[in-house]
Design a protein around this motif. Sequence first.
Motif, PDB file in Angstrom:
ATOM      1  N   TYR A 153       0.707  -1.101   0.026  1.00  0.00           N
ATOM      2  CA  TYR A 153       0.140  -0.073   0.082  1.00  0.00           C
ATOM      3  C   TYR A 153       0.489   1.607  -0.005  1.00  0.00           C
ATOM      4  N   LYS A 154       1.085   2.122  -0.727  1.00  0.00           N
ATOM      5  CA  LYS A 154       1.551   3.487  -1.080  1.00  0.00           C
ATOM      6  C   LYS A 154       0.037   4.527  -0.994  1.00  0.00           C
ATOM      7  N   ILE A 155       1.063   5.943  -0.467  1.00  0.00           N
ATOM      8  CA  ILE A 155      -0.111   7.181  -0.369  1.00  0.00           C
ATOM      9  C   ILE A 155       0.466   7.734  -1.322  1.00  0.00           C
ATOM     10  N   TRP A 156      -0.715   8.126  -2.226  1.00  0.00           N
ATOM     11  CA  TRP A 156      -0.816   9.164  -3.498  1.00  0.00           C
ATOM     12  C   TRP A 156       0.464   8.115  -4.097  1.00  0.00           C
ATOM     13  N   SER A 157      -0.672   7.405  -4.277  1.00  0.00           N
ATOM     14  CA  SER A 157       0.573   6.086  -5.372  1.00  0.00           C
ATOM     15  C   SER A 157       2.430   5.709  -5.345  1.00  0.00           C
ATOM     16  N   ARG A 158       2.724   6.780  -4.046  1.00  0.00           N
ATOM     17  CA  ARG A 158       4.365   6.783  -4.738  1.00  0.00           C
ATOM     18  C   ARG A 158       5.339   6.766  -3.308  1.00  0.00           C
TER      19      ARG A 158
END
Length: 273
Positions: A216-221
């Motif tokens: 999982y990631k925040i802001w996909s990055r």
Amino acid sequence: MLLLHLSVLALVASASTTDLRTLQLRQFNANQDVAYRSSNAQGQGSVKSFENCDDDIEDLPNGAILCAFSGCRMTCDRGYQAKMRGRIYLLCDHSTGKLTYNGKPWRESVPRCVPKCGRQGCLNGGVCVAPMQCQCQTGFTGASCEEEDLLMLPGECDPPCQNGGECIIDGVCDCPKHFFGLLCEFHSCDLPRKGLSNHDLAGDLSQLKIMCKKGYKIWSRISQLLIVCRNATWVIPRFGLMSENDVNCYPVCDPPCAEGSVCTEPDLCKPKF
């Protein structure tokens, strides 16, 4: 109950039986043990009216008024005292029927009967609220507030507590909500919960690190994000208020999902409905 004493008026008429030109006033005190005086003593002369002061008497809180013909004496109930020494006399002005004290209407000027708490009174800022009953200031106890109550004494904090903190014992501050630290010098925030999922938190209530779970990631990055408490509000450095940003941890699919599909779990794409 008011004790009213009577006096005798002696009227001396002139030689003419139809014209009373001269009236002489004589005052006789029915209670010779109490020395009363009249504020309107009169000798020979014309007297057109003569008023008693019994209508001007009313109940005195924690005391009483004892009256004779020419005046009244104020006394306090047991356990109470007036804030002055000696007897207090109220004078009767027989021309008006009003009682006075020090030349003023007695209700406005007479000392009040206040409770008495022994010879020394209440100490250390205590207040006598009833006969022999002191209300003590914080940190003191005893019948006359003469003893220190060590459990209630405020502590001493040097330097002093900040941001509304209260010094409860020497060197220890009790901080209000959203503040912490030895002197309550640091702001804190409530633990953030809204808008977060698939994550862990590390740190304290002054600053936290949002750490996304694997996949999982925040802001996909990014997999980690620092948030800082400022004025009881969580802030993302260089990005502004946390509440104005989506900081949730979303699943990441590698390779990315094809058009028409969405990543619902790490590396799992499902068609959009």
